[in-house]
Design an enzyme around this catalytic site. Structure first.
Site, PDB file in Angstrom:
ATOM      1  NE  ARG A   1      -5.262   0.390  11.684  1.00 22.90           N
ATOM      2  CZ  ARG A   1      -4.279   0.277  10.783  1.00 22.90           C
ATOM      3  NH1 ARG A   1      -3.651   1.350  10.355  1.00 22.90           N
ATOM      4  NH2 ARG A   1      -3.928  -0.898  10.308  1.00 22.90           N
TER       5      ARG A   1
ATOM      6  CE  LYS B   1      -0.529   0.625   4.910  1.00 25.32           C
ATOM      7  NZ  LYS B   1      -0.926  -0.134   6.090  1.00 25.32           N
TER       8      LYS B   1
HETATM    9  C1  LIG Z   1       0.166  -0.736   6.599  1.00 25.24           C
HETATM   10  C2  LIG Z   1       0.019  -1.963   7.366  1.00 25.24           C
HETATM   11  C3  LIG Z   1       1.144  -2.776   7.608  1.00 25.24           C
HETATM   12  C4  LIG Z   1       2.535  -2.426   7.133  1.00 25.24           C
HETATM   13  O1  LIG Z   1       3.131  -1.471   7.954  1.00 25.24           O
HETATM   14  P1  LIG Z   1       4.655  -1.017   7.750  1.00 25.24           P
HETATM   15  O2  LIG Z   1       4.908  -0.119   8.890  1.00 25.24           O
HETATM   16  O3  LIG Z   1       4.735  -0.339   6.431  1.00 25.24           O
HETATM   17  O4  LIG Z   1       5.483  -2.247   7.801  1.00 25.24           O
HETATM   18  C5  LIG Z   1       0.948  -3.942   8.319  1.00 25.24           C
HETATM   19  N1  LIG Z   1      -0.274  -4.298   8.779  1.00 25.24           N
HETATM   20  C6  LIG Z   1      -1.368  -3.541   8.582  1.00 25.24           C
HETATM   21  C7  LIG Z   1      -2.677  -3.993   9.116  1.00 25.24           C
HETATM   22  C8  LIG Z   1      -1.259  -2.346   7.874  1.00 25.24           C
HETATM   23  O5  LIG Z   1      -2.347  -1.605   7.688  1.00 25.24           O
END
Ligand SMILES: *Cc1c(COP(=O)(O)O)cnc(C)c1O
Length: 379
Positions: A130, A36
């Site tokens: 969250r 993402k």
């Molecule tokens: C964005 C996201 C991640 C990845 O996080 P990073 O800090 O980029 O490694 C992992 N798990 C969830 C649920 C996320 O939304």
């Protein structure tokens, strides 16, 4: 060359992927590569897959479809499930993260309709506030999930250091492990995935002798920016400069450091604050808040960002005098990376592609329809 331009070093990303896979894999931790942050960029997705991370995770179905359309051979984990999208979720993804029973019931109905089994990882609230089921509600929730047709609960997980800034420390990971063990015993099930978190779990991982049941992490920032995210320190042997934003200088000269005249608000309704540095070397660059989250740009060492409006970035270039037409290269933090990769106005230039042939963009920053976009052969 177009302005501005993000230069993406695919070999540096490939090297980060291999290093992280080796580091975590050596102790039994699998990685979902999170796309993402790069807006589901198919070229980067391809690098992830070709270097051994074939399970990709994204929060947006649009990104996932984009990657699939480009012909990348990956499987997908959806990080965020929308009740309005369940039909597409069961169609395009193998697994989704979930924490709401109503949404899981809808997924079940959607999966029954097309006769597939959709796998879910149930997220547990461990304090970051969250997504996640409160531990006290967990047994009841699992009991209900296990009754749903065409839904397979394959694991549990948690997400920390995201909204509430809570650290994924040894204590949190032990709690998650023991919840997995309890659920397996109580319901006589096997939870094959216990997903402990994201790029913020690096310190826990390197400092812990026992990893318990944690056997999975979902990594984005570590792969792309080479950092852990609790203190944002570089991870040894990883590249932190795989992305470089190159921007053109459109004006340059000596001006005062303090605006003159009757003081009001700036373009964004804020009262700007300036430090009096006397006359300074100022350069105007052709990028602004319309293009990128400008406060996440990291300038070269000898320069300071004074601020930005929608289309202009103002630099204090200190001892250096830039010429019109010069280009300045910025590093990016996570926020800037997100906004750059999602931006329609920034051209992507893939370098160090070795045997990978990237999908090119047309001049307006759109991806052409990909056909045979990835061949692993040189022409
Ligand atoms: C964005 C996201 C991640 C990845 O996080 P990073 O800090 O980029 O490694 C992992 N798990 C969830 C649920 C996320 O939304």
């Amino acid at each position: 060359m177009s302005s501005p331009e993000i230069v993406v070093d695919l070999e540096k990303i490939a090297s980060n992927v291999r290093a992280l896979k080796a580091l975590y894999g050596a102790r039994g931790i699998n990685i979902f590569a999170v796309t993402k942050a790069v807006c589901g960029d198919p070229n980067l997705a391809n690098i992830l897959v070709n270097n051994g991370l074939n399970f990709l995770a994204d929060s947006r179905l649009e990104n996932i479809k984009n990657i699939l359309d480009a012909g990348v051979h990956a499987k997908f984990l959806l990080l965020r499930t929308l009740p309005s999208e369940v039909d597409a979720v069961v169609k395009y993804t193998e697994i989704s993260l979930n924490s709401n029973l109503t949404v899981i019931q809808l997924l079940s109905k959607a999966a029954v309709k097309v006769n597939v089994v959709h796998k879910i990882i149930l997220m547990i609230e461990m304090g970051d506030l969250r997504e996640g089921v409160m531990p006290i509600d967990l047994n009841d929730m699992v009991r209900k999930i296990l009754r749903l047709p065409n839904i397979k609960l394959i694991g549990i997980g948690t997400n920390l250091a995201c909204f509430g800034g809570i650290k994924p420390n040894a204590r949190k990971m032990r709690t998650l492990s023991s919840l997995a063990v309890d659920l397996e015993k109580r319901f006589n099930i096997i939870l094959s995935i216990v997903s402990g978190g994201n790029s913020a779990n690096y310190n826990w991982f390197t400092k812990s002798e026992v990893l318990g049941r944690i056997n999975n992490l979902r990594l984005g920032e570590s792969i792309f920016l080479g950092r852990e995210t609790l203190e944002r320190k570089p991870i040894p042997d990883l590249h932190t400069d795989a992305f470089a934003l190159s921007v053109e200088v459109i004006d340059s000269g000596v001006k005062p450091s303090i605006p003159f005249g009757e003081s009001g608000l700036d373009a964004f309704g804020n009262k700007p604050v300036f430090e009096d540095l006397g006359q300074i070397n100022r350069a105007i660059l052709a990028i602004g808040k319309l293009d990128v989250q400008t406060d996440g740009l990291i300038p070269p060492e000898n320069m300071t960002i004074l601020g930005a409006s929608s289309d202009h970035l103002i630099l204090n270039t200190h001892e250096k005098t830039l010429e019109v037409g010069d280009r300045v290269t910025f590093s990016l933090n996570y926020g800037a990376l997100l906004s750059v990769m999602g931006s329609q106005t920034i051209i992507k230039n893939y370098v160090n592609t070795n045997e990978y042939r990237p999908i090119l963009q047309n001049g307006r920053g759109e991806r052409p329809k990909a056909q045979n976009a990835f061949s692993n052969h040189r022409d």
